[in-house]
Write a protein that holds these residues in place. Structure first.
Motif, PDB file in Angstrom:
ATOM      1  N   LYS A   6       0.838  -1.207   0.000  1.00 13.82           N
ATOM      2  CA  LYS A   6       0.000   0.000   0.000  1.00 13.82           C
ATOM      3  C   LYS A   6       0.873   1.257   0.000  1.00 13.82           C
ATOM      4  O   LYS A   6       0.555   2.247  -0.656  1.00 13.82           O
ATOM      5  N   GLU A   9       2.226   1.695  -3.475  1.00 12.89           N
ATOM      6  CA  GLU A   9       1.159   2.207  -4.337  1.00 12.89           C
ATOM      7  C   GLU A   9       0.956   3.703  -4.121  1.00 12.89           C
ATOM      8  O   GLU A   9       0.764   4.464  -5.070  1.00 12.89           O
ATOM      9  N   TYR A  10       1.017   4.130  -2.851  1.00 11.44           N
ATOM     10  CA  TYR A  10       0.826   5.549  -2.519  1.00 11.44           C
ATOM     11  C   TYR A  10       1.930   6.404  -3.147  1.00 11.44           C
ATOM     12  O   TYR A  10       1.655   7.418  -3.791  1.00 11.44           O
ATOM     13  N   ALA A  12       3.900   5.582  -5.662  1.00 13.10           N
ATOM     14  CA  ALA A  12       3.770   5.487  -7.119  1.00 13.10           C
ATOM     15  C   ALA A  12       2.687   6.432  -7.616  1.00 13.10           C
ATOM     16  O   ALA A  12       2.846   7.085  -8.655  1.00 13.10           O
ATOM     17  N   ASP A  13       1.605   6.535  -6.866  1.00 21.92           N
ATOM     18  CA  ASP A  13       0.518   7.444  -7.231  1.00 21.92           C
ATOM     19  C   ASP A  13       1.002   8.894  -7.177  1.00 21.92           C
ATOM     20  O   ASP A  13       0.700   9.689  -8.065  1.00 21.92           O
ATOM     21  N   LEU A  14       1.758   9.242  -6.141  1.00 26.75           N
ATOM     22  CA  LEU A  14       2.301  10.599  -6.031  1.00 26.75           C
ATOM     23  C   LEU A  14       3.220  10.921  -7.199  1.00 26.75           C
ATOM     24  O   LEU A  14       3.248  12.052  -7.700  1.00 26.75           O
ATOM     25  N   ARG A  16       2.978   9.583 -10.060  1.00 21.56           N
ATOM     26  CA  ARG A  16       2.210   9.305 -11.275  1.00 21.56           C
ATOM     27  C   ARG A  16       2.818   8.161 -12.090  1.00 21.56           C
ATOM     28  O   ARG A  16       2.994   8.243 -13.300  1.00 21.56           O
ATOM     29  N   GLU A  18       2.582   4.066 -13.050  1.00 17.07           N
ATOM     30  CA  GLU A  18       1.706   2.896 -13.092  1.00 17.07           C
ATOM     31  C   GLU A  18       2.588   1.670 -12.939  1.00 17.07           C
ATOM     32  O   GLU A  18       3.444   1.405 -13.781  1.00 17.07           O
ATOM     33  N   LYS A  24       5.149  -3.842  -7.953  1.00 18.47           N
ATOM     34  CA  LYS A  24       4.816  -3.405  -6.592  1.00 18.47           C
ATOM     35  C   LYS A  24       5.452  -4.342  -5.567  1.00 18.47           C
ATOM     36  O   LYS A  24       6.033  -3.892  -4.577  1.00 18.47           O
TER      37      LYS A  24
END
Length: 95
Positions: A6, A9-10, A12-14, A16, A18, A24
């Motif tokens: 998690k 993922e957080y 990676a989201d920041l 941007r 994929e 992961k």
């Protein structure tokens, strides 16, 4: 402290990014291995070590400012992908 999927993922989201499920998992394992390595530092006795910003003594490494002629504008703009009124023209970054 450990890193979870998690957390990866957080971040990676920041950023941007994929990431696939395999990526992961791989990044989670790698980051946890790095944290485990740093945990070894907790075993060191640093009681008598003075806090420093550098591990070696630093002296002023800056040189004196010297006024010297600049390149001619036409030479500077030779490699510019686009130019307008003697300035580099770049895509807008704000709407």
């Amino acid at each position: 402290m450990s890193i979870s999927v998690k957390d990866v993922e957080y971040v990676a989201d920041l950023a941007r990014l994929e990431l696939s499920e395999e990526e992961k998992k791989e990044f989670t394992e790698q980051l946890n291995a790095i944290l485990q390595y740093f945990e070894q530092l907790n075993e060191l006795d640093t009681e008598d070590v003075k806090p420093t910003s550098h591990v070696i003594r630093m002296a002023n490494v800056l040189r004196e400012d010297v006024v010297r002629p600049s390149w001619p504008l036409d030479q500077v703009l030779l490699n510019a992908p686009d130019e307008e009124e003697g300035q580099f023209k770049v895509p807008a970054v704000m709407e």
